[in-house]
Enzyme design. Structure first.
Site, PDB file in Angstrom:
ATOM      1  N   ARG A  17       0.827  -1.214   0.000  1.00  0.00           N
ATOM      2  CA  ARG A  17       0.000   0.000   0.000  1.00  0.00           C
ATOM      3  C   ARG A  17       0.861   1.264   0.000  1.00  0.00           C
ATOM      4  NH1 ARG A  17      -3.667  -0.946   4.989  1.00  0.00           N
ATOM      5  NH2 ARG A  17      -1.668  -1.753   5.656  1.00  0.00           N
ATOM      6  N   ASN A  35      -6.182  -2.884   1.697  1.00  0.00           N
ATOM      7  CA  ASN A  35      -6.161  -4.335   1.856  1.00  0.00           C
ATOM      8  C   ASN A  35      -7.604  -4.821   1.890  1.00  0.00           C
ATOM      9  OD1 ASN A  35      -3.383  -4.469   2.039  1.00  0.00           O
ATOM     10  ND2 ASN A  35      -3.334  -4.710   4.252  1.00  0.00           N
TER      11      ASN A  35
END
Length: 89
Positions: A17, A35
């Site tokens: 990320r 996620n």
């Protein structure tokens, strides 16, 4: 233009990320990365089509610790009005 992509493999817990957010800032892309409960990572990114395609090429393999085994993605002709690129939790 919007890119919607879902990355599968070893993509959580490896800095994916943060990697995507850093690349988005470099390319001036708006949207988010997060996620998902099934272990994948979802990316929604908006910007100029040519820039989005370069951004996708830059993130498709992920950071060094990631192992991307599958990517489902599509480019869509719509935008959601994002003002920044962020990591959603």
């Amino acid at each position: 233009m919007r890119l919607y992509a879902v990355f599968a493999g070893t993509v959580q817990g490896v800095g994916f990320r943060h990697f995507v957010k850093t690349k988005a800032k470099e390319f001036g892309i708006k949207g988010y990365v997060r996620n998902m409960p099934d272990g994948t990572v979802e990316v929604v990114a908006e910007g100029d089509e040519e820039v989005l395609r370069k951004f996708f090429e830059a993130i498709e393999n992920g950071p060094p610790l990631a192992e991307v085994t599958d990517i489902r993605y599509q480019f869509e002709d719509k935008e959601g009005g994002f003002t920044d690129f962020e990591i959603l939790y």
